[in-house]
Scaffold this motif. Structure first.
Motif, PDB file in Angstrom:
ATOM      1  N   THR A 501       0.801  -1.225   0.000  1.00  0.00           N
ATOM      2  CA  THR A 501       0.000   0.000   0.000  1.00  0.00           C
ATOM      3  C   THR A 501       0.834   1.276   0.000  1.00  0.00           C
ATOM      4  O   THR A 501       0.268   2.375   0.031  1.00  0.00           O
ATOM      5  N   ILE A 502       2.154   1.163  -0.037  1.00  0.00           N
ATOM      6  CA  ILE A 502       2.974   2.383   0.034  1.00  0.00           C
ATOM      7  C   ILE A 502       2.949   3.128  -1.299  1.00  0.00           C
ATOM      8  O   ILE A 502       2.723   2.544  -2.367  1.00  0.00           O
ATOM      9  N   ASP A 503       3.164   4.408  -1.235  1.00  0.00           N
ATOM     10  CA  ASP A 503       3.385   5.234  -2.414  1.00  0.00           C
ATOM     11  C   ASP A 503       4.890   5.208  -2.680  1.00  0.00           C
ATOM     12  O   ASP A 503       5.666   5.881  -1.992  1.00  0.00           O
ATOM     13  N   ALA A 504       5.304   4.413  -3.666  1.00  0.00           N
ATOM     14  CA  ALA A 504       6.738   4.193  -3.894  1.00  0.00           C
ATOM     15  C   ALA A 504       7.471   5.496  -4.203  1.00  0.00           C
ATOM     16  O   ALA A 504       8.582   5.732  -3.713  1.00  0.00           O
ATOM     17  N   GLY A 505       6.854   6.356  -5.008  1.00  0.00           N
ATOM     18  CA  GLY A 505       7.517   7.609  -5.364  1.00  0.00           C
ATOM     19  C   GLY A 505       7.694   8.524  -4.171  1.00  0.00           C
ATOM     20  O   GLY A 505       8.778   9.080  -3.945  1.00  0.00           O
ATOM     21  N   LEU A 506       6.637   8.681  -3.380  1.00  0.00           N
ATOM     22  CA  LEU A 506       6.716   9.554  -2.207  1.00  0.00           C
ATOM     23  C   LEU A 506       7.674   8.996  -1.169  1.00  0.00           C
ATOM     24  O   LEU A 506       8.486   9.739  -0.590  1.00  0.00           O
ATOM     25  N   SER A 507       7.620   7.683  -0.929  1.00  0.00           N
ATOM     26  CA  SER A 507       8.517   7.069   0.056  1.00  0.00           C
ATOM     27  C   SER A 507       9.974   7.189  -0.380  1.00  0.00           C
ATOM     28  O   SER A 507      10.863   7.421   0.446  1.00  0.00           O
ATOM     29  N   SER A 508      10.232   7.021  -1.668  1.00  0.00           N
ATOM     30  CA  SER A 508      11.598   7.174  -2.179  1.00  0.00           C
ATOM     31  C   SER A 508      12.103   8.595  -1.955  1.00  0.00           C
ATOM     32  O   SER A 508      13.253   8.812  -1.535  1.00  0.00           O
ATOM     33  N   HIS A 509      11.241   9.569  -2.213  1.00  0.00           N
ATOM     34  CA  HIS A 509      11.639  10.969  -2.051  1.00  0.00           C
ATOM     35  C   HIS A 509      11.932  11.291  -0.589  1.00  0.00           C
ATOM     36  O   HIS A 509      12.939  11.952  -0.266  1.00  0.00           O
ATOM     37  N   GLU A 510      11.080  10.815   0.315  1.00  0.00           N
ATOM     38  CA  GLU A 510      11.278  11.103   1.737  1.00  0.00           C
ATOM     39  C   GLU A 510      12.555  10.465   2.266  1.00  0.00           C
ATOM     40  O   GLU A 510      13.307  11.096   3.023  1.00  0.00           O
ATOM     41  N   LEU A 511      12.815   9.211   1.878  1.00  0.00           N
ATOM     42  CA  LEU A 511      14.040   8.555   2.328  1.00  0.00           C
ATOM     43  C   LEU A 511      15.266   9.252   1.759  1.00  0.00           C
ATOM     44  O   LEU A 511      16.296   9.389   2.445  1.00  0.00           O
ATOM     45  N   GLU A 512      15.169   9.714   0.535  1.00  0.00           N
ATOM     46  CA  GLU A 512      16.288  10.426  -0.080  1.00  0.00           C
ATOM     47  C   GLU A 512      16.606  11.705   0.686  1.00  0.00           C
ATOM     48  O   GLU A 512      17.789  12.023   0.929  1.00  0.00           O
ATOM     49  N   LEU A 513      15.575  12.438   1.091  1.00  0.00           N
ATOM     50  CA  LEU A 513      15.801  13.664   1.859  1.00  0.00           C
ATOM     51  C   LEU A 513      16.429  13.355   3.214  1.00  0.00           C
ATOM     52  O   LEU A 513      17.308  14.101   3.683  1.00  0.00           O
ATOM     53  N   GLU A 514      16.011  12.280   3.862  1.00  0.00           N
ATOM     54  CA  GLU A 514      16.591  11.901   5.149  1.00  0.00           C
ATOM     55  C   GLU A 514      18.062  11.555   4.999  1.00  0.00           C
ATOM     56  O   GLU A 514      18.900  11.951   5.830  1.00  0.00           O
ATOM     57  N   LEU A 515      18.404  10.810   3.955  1.00  0.00           N
ATOM     58  CA  LEU A 515      19.811  10.442   3.747  1.00  0.00           C
ATOM     59  C   LEU A 515      20.653  11.662   3.396  1.00  0.00           C
ATOM     60  O   LEU A 515      21.824  11.754   3.798  1.00  0.00           O
ATOM     61  N   ALA A 615      25.568  13.451  -4.759  1.00  0.00           N
ATOM     62  CA  ALA A 615      24.228  13.059  -5.227  1.00  0.00           C
ATOM     63  C   ALA A 615      23.821  11.761  -4.533  1.00  0.00           C
ATOM     64  O   ALA A 615      24.656  10.884  -4.294  1.00  0.00           O
ATOM     65  N   ILE A 616      22.552  11.688  -4.207  1.00  0.00           N
ATOM     66  CA  ILE A 616      21.959  10.463  -3.663  1.00  0.00           C
ATOM     67  C   ILE A 616      20.660  10.204  -4.411  1.00  0.00           C
ATOM     68  O   ILE A 616      19.857  11.122  -4.598  1.00  0.00           O
ATOM     69  N   ARG A 617      20.480   8.969  -4.824  1.00  0.00           N
ATOM     70  CA  ARG A 617      19.221   8.593  -5.469  1.00  0.00           C
ATOM     71  C   ARG A 617      18.658   7.359  -4.782  1.00  0.00           C
ATOM     72  O   ARG A 617      19.385   6.379  -4.544  1.00  0.00           O
ATOM     73  N   VAL A 618      17.375   7.427  -4.442  1.00  0.00           N
ATOM     74  CA  VAL A 618      16.677   6.316  -3.797  1.00  0.00           C
ATOM     75  C   VAL A 618      15.535   5.875  -4.694  1.00  0.00           C
ATOM     76  O   VAL A 618      14.783   6.710  -5.212  1.00  0.00           O
ATOM     77  N   ARG A 619      15.415   4.587  -4.870  1.00  0.00           N
ATOM     78  CA  ARG A 619      14.311   4.032  -5.663  1.00  0.00           C
ATOM     79  C   ARG A 619      13.774   2.808  -4.933  1.00  0.00           C
ATOM     80  O   ARG A 619      14.488   1.823  -4.737  1.00  0.00           O
ATOM     81  N   ILE A 620      12.514   2.889  -4.500  1.00  0.00           N
ATOM     82  CA  ILE A 620      11.879   1.795  -3.785  1.00  0.00           C
ATOM     83  C   ILE A 620      10.963   1.037  -4.738  1.00  0.00           C
ATOM     84  O   ILE A 620      10.097   1.640  -5.378  1.00  0.00           O
ATOM     85  N   TYR A 621      11.156  -0.274  -4.814  1.00  0.00           N
ATOM     86  CA  TYR A 621      10.319  -1.135  -5.649  1.00  0.00           C
ATOM     87  C   TYR A 621       9.440  -1.978  -4.719  1.00  0.00           C
ATOM     88  O   TYR A 621       9.937  -2.845  -4.007  1.00  0.00           O
ATOM     89  N   PRO A 622       8.132  -1.715  -4.706  1.00  0.00           N
ATOM     90  CA  PRO A 622       7.244  -2.426  -3.771  1.00  0.00           C
ATOM     91  C   PRO A 622       6.865  -3.811  -4.271  1.00  0.00           C
ATOM     92  O   PRO A 622       6.690  -4.033  -5.473  1.00  0.00           O
ATOM     93  N   TYR A 623       6.740  -4.732  -3.334  1.00  0.00           N
ATOM     94  CA  TYR A 623       6.288  -6.099  -3.603  1.00  0.00           C
ATOM     95  C   TYR A 623       5.189  -6.437  -2.593  1.00  0.00           C
ATOM     96  O   TYR A 623       4.944  -5.677  -1.652  1.00  0.00           O
ATOM     97  N   PRO A 624       4.497  -7.564  -2.781  1.00  0.00           N
ATOM     98  CA  PRO A 624       3.434  -7.933  -1.834  1.00  0.00           C
ATOM     99  C   PRO A 624       3.951  -8.052  -0.405  1.00  0.00           C
ATOM    100  O   PRO A 624       5.154  -8.128  -0.151  1.00  0.00           O
ATOM    101  N   GLU A 625       3.005  -8.077   0.526  1.00  0.00           N
ATOM    102  CA  GLU A 625       3.300  -8.269   1.955  1.00  0.00           C
ATOM    103  C   GLU A 625       4.176  -7.162   2.530  1.00  0.00           C
ATOM    104  O   GLU A 625       4.974  -7.390   3.447  1.00  0.00           O
TER     105      GLU A 625
END
Length: 642
Positions: A501-515, A615-625
Motif C-alpha cells: 500500500t505504500i506510495d513508492a515515489g513519495l517514500s523514495s523521495h522522503e528517504l532520499e531527503l533523510e539520507l 548526489a543520492i538517489r533512492v528508488r523503492i520497488y514495492p512487492y506484496p506483503e
C-alpha cells in the motif's frame, strides 16, 4: 439532516417515520428490545440506559435498517455501528458473519517495562483465506488492543446463500491469531501464535460469547503463557435455532478423533517406512531426511503439510519475480535461550508472512508454494551447504528433465549439471556453481522422496525421482491423509498474499531527503561543506532500475545508456564515483550506518577536493506483503587535482 433540508421536508420526513413506528409489529419489536436491554443492565436506573448501546442494538436487530429501507434510503449493504468508536461495519444481509471483537490484552508481564518505549504490538488474524490486521498499539503489560474484525462464514462451494446453522457447525477451520512486536528500529518479533476454536458461540442464545484467550510463547516457550487477549464473538445475524451443547461437543470431538487417528496411522507408517529406508544402507541414518518439523507452537507436523499451491493473483507476474519477492524477506534463525546447536522452527505461513522474516526453511516453503501456484514441478530440498551446515532450497524439474535450483534467500538460480563418477579422469566434468553439497530428501504437498543413491553428494546426484533404485518415496495416500486440507482442517490453508500500500515515489523521495540530511550532518562534523547536484541524482535512476531488473530476470539492460549519460554530464578533468546498495527496510539511520561500513561509500560521503558535488538517489520497488526492494546510490563528482 434538519440543517440541510427545508422545514417542510423535515416535517414530511418526521411524519413518515412516525407512521412507520406506529405499526403494531414495529412497536412490539422495539418494546422487546428495550426490555431486553434493561434486563441486561440490571441494577441500573433508566437514566443510566446507554443510548449508544440501545441504538447499536436497534441496528443489530435490523430495525433501523428496515425502517430506512421502507423509506427507500438504503440499499443491500447495511452499516452496523460498533462500539468503542469503531468504524461502521458493512454487512450484507444475505450473508452470515462472525464478528470478532478484541476488547484488550492483559498479563503480558514480559513487557511490563515497555510502557514508555516506542515498540508496538500488532495483531494479525487469518480465517478461511480472509486476513486482517489491527492498528499498532504501544507494547505494555496491558496493551490497548481494541479492534473489530468481520469474518464471513461461507461454504467452499461458493454459494451466495446464507449459511445455515448446521453448515456453520461444519466449518472446522480455526481462527489463527498472531501477535507481532515491532521495535523502534522496525525489527519485528513473534510474540505468540494461537489457533482459536470459535464454534462455542453457536451455544449462546444471543449468538454472543466472551472468551479470554491465552496466547503462549513460541518455540521453546510454546507452553509458557505470553499474555491474554479478551475477545467477544458474535454471529450476525443471530441463529434462529440455538444448537445444543451435546451436538456442538460431539461434532468437535468427532473431528478431533478423526484427525488424531489419521495422525497416529501416519506415524506408524512413517516409522515402518524409515525402518525400511535404513535397511537399504546403514549410512542412510546420517542423511538429512526430515519427515516431521516443529512449528512455532511446538507441534510436530509432517513437512508436506507446510506446502500447498499459492496463487499470487495479479501481485506477481512470473516465477522469477516470485523468487525476487521471497528473497526480500528478512533472514532470521529461530531465537534460543542459551547456546547449543541450531534450533529449528518452521513457522506457519500466516505467522511467517506477518513477521516478515524467517529461517531458510520458511523462505524455501514460500517460494515452493508460489512455484507450485505457477504449475511448476517444484520441491523443497533438504541438505547441506559448505562446512556441513544444514540448509533448505527449492528445485524445479522441467518436462525435459532439466533440474534447476532456486536459492530462496537470494533469488539466484542454478542449473544442475551432474558429474558422472564413472567417466575417466581425462574427461572434463562440469564445475558446480551452486553452494550446496549434499541432499537428503525432496518433497512438496503431494510427494516425499528420500535419497537412496550410494552417495548423497549433490554433484553426482540423479533426480529421476520415479526411479525406486535412486529415491525411496512415501505413499501419496498416506501423505494426503494428513496433509489434505479437507481431511486435516486444523492446519489452515495458506492465507492469500496482501498487496503493498505504500506510495513508492513519495517514500523514495522522503528517504532520499533523510539520507541527504544525515550526509550533510556527517560532513559538517568533519568540517566539510556539502553541495548537492540534483541533475546528477536524476541520472542515477536508470542504474537502479537496471539493478532491480537484473535481480528479477537475470538480464542486464540499460547499462550502456547509463554510462553514456554519466560521461556526457561529467566535464573534462572531473572524476565520477558511485556506490549502489540494496536494503529491505527504509530506516534511514540504519541504512546510513551500514553504508559507512563500506570504504567506497565512505570515500564518496567524505569526498574532499575541488568543485565537489554529491548526489543520492533512492528508488523503492514495492512487492506484496509490504516487502520492498530499497535501492540507493551514493555518488560524487569532483575536479581532479594533481
Amino acid at each position: 439532516m434538519a440543517a440541510s433540508l427545508p422545514d417542510e421536508k423535515v416535517t414530511e420526513l418526521r411524519q413518515v417515520i412516525h407512521d412507520r413506528l406506529s405499526q403494531d409489529d414495529m412497536q412490539r419489536r422495539i418494546r422487546e428490545l428495550v426490555s431486553e436491554t434493561l434486563y441486561n443492565q440490571a441494577g441500573k436506573t433508566t437514566d443510566d440506559l446507554d443510548q449508544q448501546r440501545l441504538i447499536g442494538s436497534l441496528h443489530s436487530r435490523g430495525i433501523i435498517d428496515e425502517l430506512m429501507t421502507s423509506m427507500g434510503l438504503t440499499n443491500k449493504q447495511k452499516h452496523r455501528p460498533t462500539e468503542s468508536g469503531e468504524k461502521p461495519l458493512h454487512v450484507d444481509s444475505s450473508k452470515r458473519y462472525l464478528y470478532l471483537q478484541v476488547l484488550g490484552g492483559k498479563a503480558f508481564l514480559e513487557h511490563l517495562m515497555d510502557t514508555n518505549s516506542s515498540s508496538t504490538f500488532t495483531l494479525y488474524v487469518h480465517f478461511r483465506r480472509q486476513r486482517f490486521v489491527s492498528r499498532s498499539v504501544v507494547s505494555c503489560c496491558e496493551p490497548d488492543l481494541r479492534e473489530g474484525f468481520l469474518l464471513e462464514l461461507r461454504k467452499d462451494t461458493g454459494s451466495n446463500r446464507m449459511i445455515s446453522a448446521g453448515d456453520t457447525l461444519a466449518l472446522a477451520d480455526p481462527i489463527h491469531l498472531v501477535l507481532i512486536k515491532t521495535d523502534c528500529s522496525g525489527e519485528s518479533s513473534l510474540i505468540g501464535s494461537h489457533y482459536m476454536e470459535w464454534r462455542r458461540v453457536l451455544l449462546s442464545s444471543r449468538s454472543r460469547l466472551c472468551v479470554a484467550v491465552e496466547i503462549n510463547g513460541v518455540g521453546g516457550e510454546a507452553k509458557v503463557p505470553a499474555g491474554i487477549l479478551e475477545l467477544r464473538l458474535e454471529l450476525m445475524p443471530r441463529l434462529e435455532k440455538v444448537l445444543s451443547d451435546d451436538v456442538v461437543t460431539a461434532q468437535i470431538g468427532l473431528e478431533h478423533g478423526r484427525v488424531a487417528e489419521r495422525e497416529r496411522l501416519f506415524l506408524v507408517y512413517a516409522k515402518q517406512w524409515w525402518k525400511e529406508y535404513l535397511q537399504v544402507r546403514p549410512s542412510h541414518a546420517h542423511r538429512l531426511v526430515k519427515i516431521f518439523a516443529q512449528d512455532e507452537n511446538g507441534i510436530n507436523r509432517p513437512v508436506c503439510s507446510y506446502l500447498s499451491p499459492l496463487l499470487a493473483g495479479r501481485l506477481l507476474d512470473n516465477a522469477r519475480q516470485a523468487a525476487r519477492f521471497v528473497s526480500l524477506f528478512g533472514y532470521e534463525r529461530a531465537p534460543t535461550v542459551g547456546g547449543g546447536a541450531k534450533t529449528e522452527q518452521w513457522c506457519s505461513m500466516h505467522a511467517y508472512l506477518s513477521k516478515g522474516k524467517g529461517d531458510c526453511e520458511n523462505h524455501a516453503i514460500l517460494l515452493c508454494c508460489l512455484l507450485l501456484g505457477f504449475s511448476l514441478d517444484a520441491y523443497v530440498c533438504i541438505g547441506t551447504k559448505a562446512k556441513g551446515m544444514a540448509h533448505a532450497w527449492v528445485m524445479t524439474i522441467d518436462t525435459t528433465g532439466l533440474v534447476t535450483f532456486w536459492e530462496s534467500l537470494t533469488g539466484h538460480r542454478y542449473v544442475h549439471c551432474p558429474i558422472d563418477p564413472d567417466e575417466p579422469p581425462a574427461v572434463p566434468q562440469p564445475l558446480p556453481k551452486y553452494p550446496y553439497r549434499t541432499v537428503g530428501c525432496v518433497f512438496n504437498h503431494q510427494s516425499f522422496y528420500a535419497n537412496s543413491q550410494p552417495s548423497d553428494s549433490l554433484d553426482c546426484c540423479q533426480f529421476a525421482l520415479l526411479d525406486e533404485t535412486l529415491w525411496k518415496c512415501m505413499s501419496s495416500d498416506a501423505i494426503r491423509s494428513v496433509c489434505d486440507v479437507h481431511l486435516q482442517p486444523y492446519w489452515p490453508v495458506h492465507p492469500p498474499l496482501r498487496g503493498n500500500t505504500i506510495d513508492a515515489g513519495l517514500s523514495s523521495h522522503e528517504l532520499e531527503l533523510e539520507l541527504r540530511s544525515l550526509t550533510t550532518e556527517h560532513r559538517q562534523d568533519l568540517g566539510l561543506s556539502t553541495v548537492w547536484d540534483n541533475h546528477l541524482a536524476y541520472l542515477l535512476t536508470p542504474a537502479l532500475a537496471a539493478y532491480e531488473l537484473e535481480r528479477c530476470t537475470g538480464l542486464t539492460a540499460g547499462n550502456s545508456e547509463f554510462q553514456q549519460s554519466i560521461r556526457r554530464s561529467i566535464a573534462d578533468g572531473h572524476t565520477f564515483k558511485g556506490f549502489p546498495i540494496q536494503f529491505i527496510h527504509s530506516n534511514a539511520r540504519r541504512i546510513f550506518a551500514s553504508c559507512l561500513k563500506s570504504p567506497v561509500c565512505t570515500e564518496i560521503v567524505t569526498c574532499r577536493g575541488d568543485q565537489v558535488r554529491l548526489a543520492i538517489r533512492v528508488r523503492i520497488y514495492p512487492y506484496p506483503e509490504s516487502t520492498n526492494a530499497v535501492w540507493i546510490m551514493f555518488a560524487c563528482k569532483y575536479k581532479s587535482v594533481l
